[in-house]
Write a protein that holds these residues in place. Structure first.
Motif, PDB file in Angstrom:
ATOM      1  N   LEU A 114     -12.343  -8.015  22.443  1.00 26.66           N
ATOM      2  CA  LEU A 114     -13.147  -9.149  21.995  1.00 26.66           C
ATOM      3  C   LEU A 114     -14.569  -9.037  22.517  1.00 26.66           C
ATOM      4  N   VAL A 118     -15.613 -15.747  24.552  1.00 31.28           N
ATOM      5  CA  VAL A 118     -14.173 -15.865  24.312  1.00 31.28           C
ATOM      6  C   VAL A 118     -13.737 -17.277  24.694  1.00 31.28           C
ATOM      7  N   GLU A 122      -8.435 -18.153  22.172  1.00 36.16           N
ATOM      8  CA  GLU A 122      -8.409 -16.700  21.995  1.00 36.16           C
ATOM      9  C   GLU A 122      -7.776 -16.024  23.204  1.00 36.16           C
ATOM     10  N   TYR A 131     -12.287  -7.084  27.319  1.00 34.16           N
ATOM     11  CA  TYR A 131     -13.461  -7.946  27.192  1.00 34.16           C
ATOM     12  C   TYR A 131     -14.719  -7.082  27.131  1.00 34.16           C
TER      13      TYR A 131
END
Length: 360
Positions: A114, A118, A122, A131
């Motif tokens: 992602l 975030v 999620e 991340y």
């Protein structure tokens, strides 16, 4: 008098002339999903299935291992997936699409990468999350503020090796040493990028190369920058071998994977895993045709809750296809796929990938 029919010039094609007219009016072409010109792809590589000299594995009796471990170089808790496939989600996507991609990755026992902010939903749906953050001042605080199973550092314009090294050092000091740290490599000067990332302590490399995209960009960024992925993976692998970290630093192919066959070929060329972006969105129902190119931050269609199951089924289908191809080559582990299992159908693909040309 009959009209004369002349063949098109190979240089001044109708498309080239139309492009010049567009630019003369102050316009330029945008490209999404793929470069606007033909390039060697995974389709030009084929597997050499078992025959008299190598026996396939029995599909019902002999299992093929698909478990994938990423980032074990320095991390005490590497990222462990049940498949060599994980999902990527851009910050330009709408929230519902990101939520369903996270749901699908979890249902498939995979992971999602992602980018951007975030939210709580999620993070809750993503059982394993990578991340992504840009390499910039203050990034270490941003990374440390969110719990994730791995981190990916994305290079920005002007990012230096010293800045990347400093960020990784700060993250390790802050306790993030327990999880892997990946570095995104554009795939241009591949050997230099790999050696620099390895030198600053990266646990994994996310290789992009000449790529497709889920959002539109000026065509020059796609057609004329970086190398095709079938050339980038072997070059990255050799750079890792030269630094004596092959097998320690994970190599992830993040470009052009459409199905299990593409993923299998990426693994055979030297990748440890593949990341799917465009294919995951198509499986989700975000795009239904190549003409549906989304503007950045603007979705093409409404994503219904629960459609993430489509992404999970797609990943499972890809995983089964990878295992099937591996068993047909007599392999009991998808990570045992290798160069010698491939043959190139065209001279271009052979020269770029280093795979032996069929018929030689």
């Amino acid at each position: 008098m009959k009209a004369l029919i002349y063949p098109h010039s190979q240089i001044w094609t109708p498309q080239t002339i139309a492009d010049i007219h567009s630019r003369a009016q102050g316009q330029y072409r945008l490209s999404g999903f793929r470069p606007l010109r033909d390039l060697p792809t995974f389709d030009e590589l084929v597997f050499l299935a078992s025959g008299l000299t190598r026996f396939p594995l029995e599909g019902y009796k002999e299992k093929c291992k698909t478990e994938t471990t990423l980032g074990s170089r320095t991390a005490s808790t590497p990222l462990v997936l049940e498949t060599p496939i994980y999902v990527g989600a851009s910050s330009a996507l709408e929230n519902r699409a990101r939520l369903e991609l996270a749901r699908g990755s979890s249902l498939a026992n995979s992971a999602i990468s992602l980018e951007g902010k975030v939210n709580r939903d999620e993070r809750k749906l993503a059982h394993r999350m990578i991340y992504e953050v840009p390499v910039r001042k203050g990034a270490s605080r941003l990374v440390s503020s969110l719990k994730a199973e791995a981190r990916q550092l994305n290079l920005e314009l002007g990012t230096t090796v010293d800045a990347l090294h400093g960020l990784i050092r700060d993250l390790r000091r802050g306790g993030a040493v327990k999880v892997p740290i990946f570095v995104s490599c554009p795939g241009a000067r591949v050997e230099d990028e790999v050696k620099a990332a390895v030198g600053v302590g990266a646990d994994g490399l996310v290789l992009r190369g000449l790529k497709t995209s889920t959002i539109t960009r000026p065509e020059g960024l796609f057609d004329y920058c970086r190398v095709p992925i079938i050339a980038g993976i072997p070059r990255a692998r050799e750079a890792l071998r030269e630094r004596k970290v092959l097998g320690e630093v994970s190599l992830i192919s993040a470009t052009g994977t459409r199905n299990g066959a593409d993923a299998s070929k990426a693994l055979a060329l030297g990748a440890d895993a593949v990341r799917i972006d465009e294919a995951a969105l198509i499986a989700l129902g975000y795009y239904n045709s190549s003409n549906e190119i989304a503007e950045e931050g603007r979705p093409n269609r409404k994503i219904e809750p629960g459609t993430g199951i489509r992404v999970a089924k797609f990943i499972n289908s890809m995983t089964m296809e990878i295992a099937l191809l591996a068993r047909s080559l007599g392999k009991g582990d998808v990570h045992s796929l290798e160069y010698e299992d491939l043959s190139a159908l065209t001279l271009e693909a052979s020269l770029m990938s280093g795979v032996r040309l069929a018929g030689e």
